[in-house]
Design a protein around this motif. Structure first.
Motif, PDB file in Angstrom:
ATOM      1  N   LEU A  61    -107.082  30.453 -25.002  1.00 48.08           N
ATOM      2  CA  LEU A  61    -105.738  30.210 -24.485  1.00 48.08           C
ATOM      3  C   LEU A  61    -104.817  29.718 -25.598  1.00 48.08           C
ATOM      4  N   SER A  62    -103.522  29.969 -25.409  1.00 47.54           N
ATOM      5  CA  SER A  62    -102.508  29.528 -26.376  1.00 47.54           C
ATOM      6  C   SER A  62    -101.356  28.901 -25.610  1.00 47.54           C
ATOM      7  N   MET A  63    -100.924  27.711 -26.066  1.00 45.81           N
ATOM      8  CA  MET A  63     -99.818  27.020 -25.417  1.00 45.81           C
ATOM      9  C   MET A  63     -98.649  26.892 -26.390  1.00 45.81           C
ATOM     10  N   VAL A  64     -97.472  27.199 -25.889  1.00 50.67           N
ATOM     11  CA  VAL A  64     -96.244  27.054 -26.669  1.00 50.67           C
ATOM     12  C   VAL A  64     -95.327  26.091 -25.918  1.00 50.67           C
ATOM     13  N   ARG A  65     -94.848  25.058 -26.635  1.00 50.73           N
ATOM     14  CA  ARG A  65     -93.982  24.055 -26.030  1.00 50.73           C
ATOM     15  C   ARG A  65     -92.652  24.024 -26.790  1.00 50.73           C
ATOM     16  N   PHE A  66     -91.558  24.096 -26.035  1.00 52.07           N
ATOM     17  CA  PHE A  66     -90.216  24.054 -26.605  1.00 52.07           C
ATOM     18  C   PHE A  66     -89.540  22.745 -26.219  1.00 52.07           C
ATOM     19  N   GLU A  67     -88.818  22.147 -27.195  1.00 56.81           N
ATOM     20  CA  GLU A  67     -88.069  20.925 -26.929  1.00 56.81           C
ATOM     21  C   GLU A  67     -86.722  20.992 -27.635  1.00 56.81           C
ATOM     22  N   ALA A  68     -85.769  20.302 -27.107  1.00 53.73           N
ATOM     23  CA  ALA A  68     -84.450  20.258 -27.747  1.00 53.73           C
ATOM     24  C   ALA A  68     -84.568  19.570 -29.104  1.00 53.73           C
ATOM     25  N   ALA A  69     -83.901  20.124 -30.123  1.00 50.54           N
ATOM     26  CA  ALA A  69     -84.052  19.647 -31.503  1.00 50.54           C
ATOM     27  C   ALA A  69     -83.079  18.517 -31.765  1.00 50.54           C
ATOM     28  N   THR A  70     -83.441  17.292 -31.348  1.00 50.05           N
ATOM     29  CA  THR A  70     -82.660  16.131 -31.766  1.00 50.05           C
ATOM     30  C   THR A  70     -82.881  15.861 -33.253  1.00 50.05           C
TER      31      THR A  70
END
Length: 494
Positions: A456-465
């Motif tokens: 499995l592969s997980m990709v997490r996106f977050e706002a770039a503060t």
């Protein structure tokens, strides 16, 4: 001498009446006489058909068992009358007082009976009430010579020894007893027989039919049942088999442990409904609203189990959970299996609770998370991801190539996106990496790639503060990880 009109006997001499009585059989006198003469005179039928033309005919027979060559003088007297004069040429003038034809018929029948009895595949003998055997057939004598070696070379022995120790009934009746020939000294050579003992007044006739095949089948069945019994005794699942009359025929010790019923009650072969009533009294069935609804539920259970495979889950008042399986058996029997699945149910509930809690945690996160399988199918995408990338219901679970196309359209290329593409395609290695790319709203987003177990592969996106510097795959002697660069420089690179 016999006089017939058609096929009806009009008159006959005393020797003729004796011959007809000796012939016996069914049908009229004419049919019985012709039936007895035909085997001895093969051309009799054709000669009798020509009798109205010839008027009289003298027919000679062939030699037969126990009889001399016969001569038949047949005369047509008109008006349907025919006279038969049957004589034995060998007895003419010999001064024989006994009617030779009747005697020959009796000898013929006696010879046939002896042939039948001696060649019959069974042992037959006659004995007195005292037990002394007065007659036996060849099969009996052959077994006597085989199993009583002392009598093999001595010829006929009188009185005939008894091969079986049988109890003769006191009254006129027929009894059947199974006996073994050979004794206990040679069990591997045992010969089993079903002995039929028929008593009529003082006459006792015995017949011994081979029963070795039946004994072997019963022994195999008994051994098979013992094997099944030992197997069932070690099963942790309770087993109860009811016959077509719904009486308990077989159960294992696990049934006692699971239901709490006494062994004495089960050994008494209760009916299915008595068994279920006792379970209800022991609070080992689901608590019903009322007795009528419970009886209906048990009737449905019985009918469903008899017609096909049926499974129910019983939540018992004591907190236990049983799985009850009903299966039909041959001849209308039905089997029930009782399995304690309390721990399995508890584990399943705990597993579902953990899954629900984990899913709730992921759904509550502000970061957009998506997980892909080893084949590129989406296994999980939380609400933040669907909101960030504006997924429709049709694209609720996009594949990895579809997700890459969506990211590329928003990122408009760039080094950060290419690195993420390499992570999903496997060209950048399956290691934990991070980077940044342009998001759908035109603002910079940090992404984190995390390989999981099972491909499995997980990709997490977050706002770039704060923009994260991209990570490189670990080298054998990797340099210290560089510090994060200013936001303006990263934006320029992008």
């Amino acid at each position: 001498m016999l006089l017939f009109r058609g096929t009806r006997l009009i008159d006959s001499t005393a020797p003729a009446r004796g011959l007809l009585a000796a012939i016996g059989g069914n049908g009229g006198e004419y049919d019985r006489l012709i039936g007895w003469l035909t085997p001895r005179m093969p051309d009799l039928s054709g000669r009798l058909q020509q009798l109205p033309d010839t008027g009289s005919d003298e027919i000679f027979g062939v030699d037969g068992r126990g009889s001399a060559r016969l001569k038949l003088l047949a005369e047509d007297l008109g008006d349907g009358y025919r006279r038969f004069n049957l004589t034995d040429p060998g007895a003419e003038g010999a001064g024989i007082i006994v009617d030779s034809l009747s005697q020959n018929a009796l000898e013929e029948e006696l010879h046939i009976l002896r042939e039948l009895v001696d060649h019959a595949p069974m042992l037959a003998w006659h004995q007195e009430p005292s037990g002394a055997i007065t007659w036996a057939n060849d099969a009996y004598l052959s077994h006597m010579a085989q199993h009583l070696p002392d009598t093999a070379d001595e010829g006929p022995i009188w009185p005939i020894p008894a091969l079986f120790d049988l109890i003769v009934p006191e009254t006129d009746q027929t009894v059947i007893r199974r006996a073994r020939l050979g004794g206990d000294a040679a069990p591997e050579a045992d010969l089993w027989f079903d002995c039929h003992i028929q008593r009529k007044d003082s006459q006792i006739m015995c017949f011994a039919l081979p029963a070795g095949a039946a004994v072997r089948a019963e022994r195999s069945l008994r051994e098979f049942v013992q094997t099944l019994t030992k197997t069932f005794a070690d099963l942790p699942i309770g087993l109860a088999i009811f016959d077509k009359d719904r009486a308990l025929q077989l159960f294992n010790p696990a049934l006692i442990d699971l239901t709490g019923l006494s062994a004495g009650f089960l050994i008494g072969r209760p009916t299915l409904y008595a068994f279920l009533d006792r379970l209800r009294e022991a609070r080992m069935v689901p608590e019903p609203k009322n007795y009528r609804s419970w009886r209906e539920q048990m009737s449905n259970l019985e009918s469903a189990a008899a017609s096909g495979h049926h499974v129910e889950t019983w939540l018992l008042p004591g907190g236990q959970t049983y799985r009850v399986t009903g299966r039909p058996h041959p001849d209308g029997a039905v089997a029930f299996l009782f399995e304690d699945i309390t721990s399995e149910t508890s584990l399943t509930r705990k597993f579902r609770t953990d899954l629900s809690m984990g899913r709730a945690v992921i759904e509550a996160m502000d970061d957009a998370i998506i997980v892909f399988s080893a084949t590129g199918q989406t296994m999980l995408a939380n609400a933040a991801y669907q909101t960030a990338f504006g997924l429709s219901e049709a694209m609720h679970h996009p594949s990895a190539p579809e997700a890459l196309r969506a990211w590329q359209s928003s990122a408009q290329g760039g080094a950060g996106f290419e690195r993420l593409r390499g992570c999903l395609n496997g060209t950048a290695g399956r290691q934990r990496q991070r980077g940044a790319m342009m998001g759908p709203d035109g603002r910079l987003m940090n992404w984190h790639f995390q390989p999981l177990q099972g491909g499995l592969s997980m990709v997490r996106f977050e706002a770039a503060t704060e923009t994260l510097a991209p990570t490189q795959p670990a080298a054998p002697q990797a340099a210290p990880e560089p510090q994060a660069e200013p936001m303006s420089r990263q934006r320029a690179q992008a």
